[in-house]
Enzyme design. Sequence first.
Site, short mmCIF file in Angstrom:
data_model
loop_
_atom_site.label_atom_id
_atom_site.label_comp_id
_atom_site.label_asym_id
_atom_site.label_seq_id
_atom_site.Cartn_x
_atom_site.Cartn_y
_atom_site.Cartn_z
N TYR A 76 -20.05 14.86 -30.89
CA TYR A 76 -18.74 14.04 -30.94
C TYR A 76 -17.76 14.88 -29.81
O TYR A 76 -17.42 15.91 -30.29
CB TYR A 76 -18.10 14.18 -32.16
CG TYR A 76 -18.78 13.24 -33.39
CD1 TYR A 76 -19.73 12.45 -32.93
CD2 TYR A 76 -18.41 13.10 -34.67
CE1 TYR A 76 -20.43 11.73 -33.76
CE2 TYR A 76 -18.79 12.36 -35.67
CZ TYR A 76 -19.89 11.43 -35.03
OH TYR A 76 -20.69 10.84 -36.24
N GLY A 119 -17.02 1.15 -30.76
CA GLY A 119 -15.48 0.83 -30.09
C GLY A 119 -14.50 0.52 -31.07
O GLY A 119 -13.23 0.10 -30.67
N GLY A 120 -14.61 0.44 -32.31
CA GLY A 120 -13.68 0.08 -33.42
C GLY A 120 -13.76 -1.24 -33.87
O GLY A 120 -14.37 -2.05 -33.75
#
Length: 301
Positions: A71, A228-229
């Site tokens: 991440y 991407g949410g």
Amino acid sequence: MTSQTITAATAGTWQLGDLTVNRIGFGAMRLPQQGAALRADAVPSDRERSIAVLRRAVELGVNHIDTAAFYFSPLRSANELINRALAPYADDLVITTKVGPTRAPTGEWGTHARTPAELRGQVEENLRQLGRDHLDVVNLRIVGSDSIAERFGALAELREAGLIRHLGLSNVGVGHLAEALAIAPVVCVQNPYGIGAPAAQEEMLRLCGERGIAFVPFYAIAGAGREGGASGTDSEEVLAVARAHGVSAAQVRLAWTLSRGPHVLAIPGTGNPDHLLDNVAAGGLRLTEDELARLAAPHAS
């Protein structure tokens, strides 16, 4: 519920092995960048804002943080942000990380780690970045349906050596869970899950509940939006329930997910302090049986 009374403890607790966590946790994937996560061309986040979000999460009672060494964005690493924000770590803080995927420093994805040496290297990198002498929980994240026995066995050896306290799995099928349980205890399974999840994931949720294993959905809010949410195209059923309670669609999705069993944990991630507050508050949202049924219908996704 006022902002002064919002706490992650409202959703209750679960055991990850001998570690007690509040069922509302925090996912660190979105912290290192703005916008879509895990892209090679990601725009780095504001470092101080990300650090503030992590500290605020802990203030709100979050004691389960999900992260990974992969991440990161240019200039930002989720593990480094966690280390900077929260070390020295509170005794009740549980940090879960995952190994398997590889990324070059430039952000491009590579092949998954498969050998014991590669997996140990990833465990040691997480230890270094987080500033820990052991990792609370390490999930083996996989792609595909092939055997995980050698990889999980390598992590089990690191557990025996004291580098890892507990083991979990990510993005796996029922066969993988059975394979892993024959080697070492599994405290959690992280799989994609939320409103409209396929039958295979419902089966995994059920199996985990029967075995006392935490089921930890990812993309519970984002759904098909994934890294991407959330897409912002929620179904009318979700929107109607949100209106009835005066909350957001994201909060409804989290509350529904938590309702699926006491062993279900949530790890919503955000770099926005307001969204963080909403996510934690969702742990106190109680949906009616009728609302739960409507949201479980196939057309509600």
